[in-house]
Design a protein around this motif. Structure first.
Motif, PDB file in Angstrom:
ATOM      1  N   ALA A   1       0.832  -1.211   0.000  1.00 12.92           N
ATOM      2  CA  ALA A   1       0.000   0.000   0.000  1.00 12.92           C
ATOM      3  C   ALA A   1       0.864   1.258   0.000  1.00 12.92           C
ATOM      4  CB  ALA A   1      -0.923  -0.009   1.212  1.00 12.92           C
ATOM      5  N   ASN A   2       1.902   1.278   0.841  1.00 12.88           N
ATOM      6  CA  ASN A   2       2.795   2.439   0.890  1.00 12.88           C
ATOM      7  C   ASN A   2       3.556   2.592  -0.423  1.00 12.88           C
ATOM      8  OD1 ASN A   2       1.977   2.927   3.515  1.00 12.88           O
ATOM      9  ND2 ASN A   2       3.706   1.835   4.440  1.00 12.88           N
ATOM     10  N   GLY A   3       3.930   1.466  -1.022  1.00 10.92           N
ATOM     11  CA  GLY A   3       4.601   1.518  -2.315  1.00 10.92           C
ATOM     12  C   GLY A   3       3.711   2.108  -3.390  1.00 10.92           C
ATOM     13  N   LEU A   4       2.442   1.752  -3.357  1.00 11.23           N
ATOM     14  CA  LEU A   4       1.492   2.310  -4.323  1.00 11.23           C
ATOM     15  C   LEU A   4       1.307   3.811  -4.107  1.00 11.23           C
ATOM     16  CD1 LEU A   4      -1.162  -0.554  -4.284  1.00 11.23           C
ATOM     17  CD2 LEU A   4       0.054   0.261  -6.314  1.00 11.23           C
ATOM     18  N   TRP A   5       1.324   4.208  -2.843  1.00 12.51           N
ATOM     19  CA  TRP A   5       1.233   5.645  -2.525  1.00 12.51           C
ATOM     20  C   TRP A   5       2.411   6.386  -3.152  1.00 12.51           C
ATOM     21  CZ3 TRP A   5      -2.148   8.239   1.153  1.00 12.51           C
ATOM     22  CH2 TRP A   5      -1.810   9.577   1.363  1.00 12.51           C
TER      23      TRP A   5
END
Length: 411
Positions: A236-240
């Motif tokens: 999720a943080n990577g997608l952010w």
């Protein structure tokens, strides 16, 4: 073709949705009932009659009698309400009769109107009818575009039938020359996320970029929320980070998804930092909203930092916001949990005077806490809250009122 290249990767199931000719549909539907009264010459009363009619057969006849009445047919609420009530009564034959008949009328040549019919079939759970309505549009002279395709796709994804979704994607765009758009892809990604096949949802986004469809903030937010919910914050943080790198700014919903995850993990201070970031950086298109503040307040309350929760609540006021029911409920609940019954009383009084009542168990806790103190002023506060409780409209159940009364009468 753009859409074909995409669905070949993700849609490999055999074709399973057959096109049904409009003529046969109307013939089948006509067997339900043909002796329908002539439409009334007065338009407005028909809407009132539809709203008040409770008998499914009479409701069907009344709507069918007004099939040419634009005041009725073009009224979205009347149409949706009629279909919903017929579906609730299990009269799917009536629904088919009404909607198939509409296709044969002049409005059946407007794509926007046919989109509504597709969605109405979806609301009734008649998925195959919705898909066939899209496939048959040319039979009654209506031009189809990606707009009606997306409506049928959305209804189909609600079935959670992966094979049917893949079949639709692999066959229909090619057959009718439909070019998928970002909304089409977002429908598929949302469905895959809700079905728990997150890797497949992510790969759809990867492929859509390769094929020239740029993901938007809804695409990223849907995926980020799904990976946070699955407790996979690293993705999720990577997608952010990828979203920001691509120049797609997060909106308030994206921020709220991240803050909700932090709060769920007891990381209230990090959630507050993100809130502060939102307040400082005006380049983002939206400021924090009531949901943002409520999440951070809840995070501090759950972590036992009631003073910080009050500071955030004060900042909320200073930004010009007014507390909503959700924020009142959160504050009162956790203040009672923390034993701060004076402040809980003040907020509960303000909330109740706006006719926003916390849960009955929160009221029990507040009354119990005020009564246990034993001081006269606390007992007076408890009695005042009880007085507001008995004025609630609609009223609390009698058993709950009696329980509150018994709390006040204990020694």
């Amino acid at each position: 073709m753009l859409s074909l290249r995409l669905v070949r990767r993700f849609g490999t199931a055999p074709h399973i949705l057959a096109t049904t000719a409009i003529a046969s549909s109307v013939e089948k539907a006509s067997s339900v009932r043909s002796n329908v009264a002539k439409p009334s010459g007065v338009d407005e009363p028909a809407l009132i009659k539809l709203k008040n009619e409770r008998d499914p057969e009479k409701l069907f006849n009344l709507f069918k009698a007004n099939a040419h009445n634009r005041v009725v047919v073009e009224n979205r609420f009347a149409f949706e309400d009629t279909v919903s009530r017929l579906a609730g009564a299990g009269r799917f034959d009536y629904i088919e009769n009404l909607l198939e008949h509409q296709k044969t009328l002049p409005q059946g040549r407007r794509e926007g109107f046919v989109v509504r019919l597709i969605m109405l079939y979806g609301r009734a759970g008649m998925t195959k009818h919705a898909v066939n309505t899209f496939c048959d549009m040319h039979l009654y002279g209506c031009k189809r575009t990606v707009k009606s395709f997306n409506a049928a796709l959305k209804v189909l994804t609600q079935s959670r039938d992966l094979e049917a979704i893949e079949s639709f994607l692999s066959d229909i765009p090619f057959r009718f020359g439909i070019e998928l758009d970002v909304y089409s892809i977002n429908i598929v990604i949302k469905a895959f996320c809700e079905m728990g096949i997150l890797e497949k949802a992510y790969l759809v986004m990867v492929e859509m970029e390769k094929l020239g469809i740029t993901p938007d903030v809804i695409t990223y937010t849907t995926l980020i929320a799904a990976f946070y919910k699955a407790n996979r914050p690293e993705i999720a943080n990577g997608l952010w980070n990828l979203m920001v790198l691509k120049g797609c700014l997060p909106n308030v919903a994206t921020f709220n998804v991240r803050i909700q995850f932090l709060v769920s993990k007891g990381r209230a201070w990090e959630a507050n930092k993100l809130l502060a970031f939102m307040r400082r950086h005006k380049k983002f298109p939206e400021l924090p909203d009531e949901v943002t503040y409520n999440l951070v307040i809840k995070g501090f309350c759950r972590a036992g930092f009631s003073e910080m929760a009050m500071r955030v609540y004060s900042a909320f006021h200073n930004e010009g916001y007014k507390p909503n029911q959700k924020i009142y409920q959160t504050m009162i609940h956790y203040l009672c949990e923390a034993g701060d019954f004076d402040l809980a009383y003040s907020m509960c009084k303000d909330s109740m005077q706006k006719n926003w009542f916390p849960s009955v168990h929160t009221i029990y806790n507040l009354l119990e806490g005020l009564r246990k103190d034993g001081k006269l002023d606390k007992l007076d506060k408890a009695k005042y809250i009880y007085g507001l409780v008995v004025t609630r409209i609609p009223p609390f159940p009698a058993a709950q009122i009696e329980t509150m009364k018994s709390i006040l009468s204990r020694n």
